[in-house]
Design an enzyme around this catalytic site. Structure first.
Site, PDB file in Angstrom:
ATOM      1  N   CYS A 291      28.665   0.749 -33.851  1.00 47.18           N
ATOM      2  CA  CYS A 291      27.209   0.537 -33.961  1.00 47.18           C
ATOM      3  C   CYS A 291      26.510   0.683 -32.610  1.00 47.18           C
ATOM      4  O   CYS A 291      25.498   1.380 -32.493  1.00 47.18           O
ATOM      5  CB  CYS A 291      26.918  -0.813 -34.602  1.00 47.18           C
ATOM      6  SG  CYS A 291      27.464  -2.234 -33.615  1.00 47.18           S
ATOM      7  N   HIS A 344      26.104  -6.792 -34.350  1.00 44.65           N
ATOM      8  CA  HIS A 344      25.782  -5.521 -35.002  1.00 44.65           C
ATOM      9  C   HIS A 344      24.358  -5.116 -34.643  1.00 44.65           C
ATOM     10  O   HIS A 344      23.472  -5.968 -34.521  1.00 44.65           O
ATOM     11  CB  HIS A 344      25.930  -5.625 -36.521  1.00 44.65           C
ATOM     12  CG  HIS A 344      25.894  -4.283 -37.209  1.00 44.65           C
ATOM     13  ND1 HIS A 344      26.896  -3.353 -37.058  1.00 44.65           N
ATOM     14  CD2 HIS A 344      24.963  -3.725 -38.037  1.00 44.65           C
ATOM     15  CE1 HIS A 344      26.604  -2.284 -37.772  1.00 44.65           C
ATOM     16  NE2 HIS A 344      25.431  -2.479 -38.375  1.00 44.65           N
ATOM     17  N   HIS A 360      22.247   3.049 -38.522  1.00 41.56           N
ATOM     18  CA  HIS A 360      23.316   2.343 -37.802  1.00 41.56           C
ATOM     19  C   HIS A 360      24.655   2.943 -38.221  1.00 41.56           C
ATOM     20  O   HIS A 360      24.732   3.783 -39.107  1.00 41.56           O
ATOM     21  CB  HIS A 360      23.273   0.846 -38.113  1.00 41.56           C
ATOM     22  CG  HIS A 360      23.525   0.535 -39.574  1.00 41.56           C
ATOM     23  ND1 HIS A 360      24.482  -0.351 -40.003  1.00 41.56           N
ATOM     24  CD2 HIS A 360      22.933   1.007 -40.717  1.00 41.56           C
ATOM     25  CE1 HIS A 360      24.464  -0.430 -41.334  1.00 41.56           C
ATOM     26  NE2 HIS A 360      23.525   0.383 -41.788  1.00 41.56           N
TER      27      HIS A 360
END
Length: 390
Positions: A291, A344, A360
């Site tokens: 990510c 994340h 992402h």
């Protein structure tokens, strides 16, 4: 009149004698060229043409007399021209894509504290590509003067003692690692540099931490760790404090400018080129992204270097804003580890009323566009950062 004539003749012969010391007369014979003659006398063709400009671009005629520079004089003149000048200039490093202060310190074998001391105006949390970073105070020149030798003092001659054989000392070789295994980055995180053959389990035992905790601190971690991989083994005080004070660090910012909106559209287009690319821990190329790697690579297109992990981006990239202020190009952060810490990150691509769409790299689907309306992300949302602020 006679005196003037004698003086003129004297000057002529004197200048001729001086000039003849620097040149040699050569008579061209059959089969010779300027190149052959230059090789013969150990000079360059340019040296010959300089003394014989009329011979350039024409065929040499037999018995033509050429002036050839004296080899020793030409060499001395060349040495004078190319003599190195002493310099004492600062050693400056220009920041490249993906570099942090930790990596730069590692490269030059100096401490982070030393770099910060030499660069008081540098913000260690947001190193930009092209930033000039002073590494050492002065650069040593190879032409240092030799220390003066002390005059020799004659010692009285001593009788030679009877030599007895002495056994050679046993040399024990100790392996030295050229790269320090543990260090602190600019956020105070304890960083371990993965050595060849190391595993997560072995590193967890080495630092007396739980394997699960190690995986949560490094969301992009992979089973087979590549040598040289930078692994967070303990969260730094600076990052912990910023997370604890997150409720009071939100900034009220003006709407994004037209120039930055253009940049945001460009970044979204660049990131979208990788849709469908597989997830790869530590990846920053089209072969696979994690990510933070996708964000890192995307923002490099506008010469902006982001921190390498989502946790570091959350505290070290841009300013934290209210969800209602979100716009395209902002970074959006989530927690997926069950402990509330950020692990994340994605980039906002579209705002539809109270829905936010973002691109992402997910473990399951790779590079994909998702929505905060999806239950999984709706309950794991943490914050939004505005990085396009200039």
């Amino acid at each position: 009149m006679n005196r003037y004539l004698l003086f003129t003749i004297f000057l002529f012969f004197t200048s001729s004698a001086l000039f003849s010391q620097k040149t040699i007369k050569h008579t061209v014979v059959e089969g010779e060229s300027v190149y052959v003659i230059a090789k013969k006398y150990g000079v360059t063709e340019a040296d010959i043409y300089e003394l014989n400009p009329k011979s350039k671009g024409t065929l040499l005629q037999l018995k033509t007399i050429l002036l050839i520079p004296h080899k020793r004089k030409a060499t001395e003149d060349k040495k004078k021209k190319t003599a190195p000048k002493n310099s004492d200039t600062p050693d400056v490093h220009e920041a490249e894509a993906g570099e942090s202060l930790y990596k730069i310190a590692l490269k030059y074998g100096i401490s982070l504290e030393k770099i910060k001391e030499m660069n008081p105006n540098l913000n260690p949390e947001s190193i930009q590509i092209g930033d000039k970073i002073t590494i050492v105070a002065t650069k040593k020149n190879g032409t240092d003067k030799k220390p003066k030798q002390l005059p020799k003092v004659e010692q009285p001659v001593k009788a030679k003692p009877v030599s007895t054989p002495v056994p050679a000392p046993t040399v024990v070789s100790v392996p030295v690692s050229p790269i320090p295994m543990v260090c602190e980055d600019e956020l105070g995180n304890t960083i371990h540099t993965v050595q060849k053959g190391e595993t997560l389990y072995r590193i967890a035992k080495m630092y007396n931490v739980k394997l699960k905790d190690l995986q949560e601190l490094n969301e992009e971690v992979v089973a087979n760790l590549p040598e040289g991989y930078l692994l967070i083994v303990k969260l730094g005080n600076l990052e912990i404090e910023k997370h604890q004070n997150s409720s009071i660090t939100k900034s009220v910012v003006a709407p994004i400018s037209m120039e930055n909106m253009t940049k945001a559209e460009f970044l979204i287009a660049k990131a979208s080129e990788y849709i469908g690319t597989r997830y790869r821990g530590g990846g920053t190329t089209a072969a696979g992204f994690d990510c933070s790697g996708l964000m890192f690579t995307t923002f490099k297109n506008i010469d902006m270097t982001l921190p390498r992990s989502s946790g570091s981006m959350a505290v070290g990239a841009g300013v934290k804003i209210e969800r209602e202020q979100a716009q395209k190009g902002d970074l959006i952060f989530f927690t997926t580890n069950g402990r509330g810490s950020i692990n994340h990150v994605g980039m906002i691509t579209e705002i539809l009323d109270d829905e936010i769409k973002f691109i992402h790299s997910s473990v399951q689907s790779g590079v994909v566009i998702s929505s905060t309306k999806e239950p999984y992300y709706a309950k794991r949302f943490i914050q939004i950062n505005r990085v396009l602020t200039e």
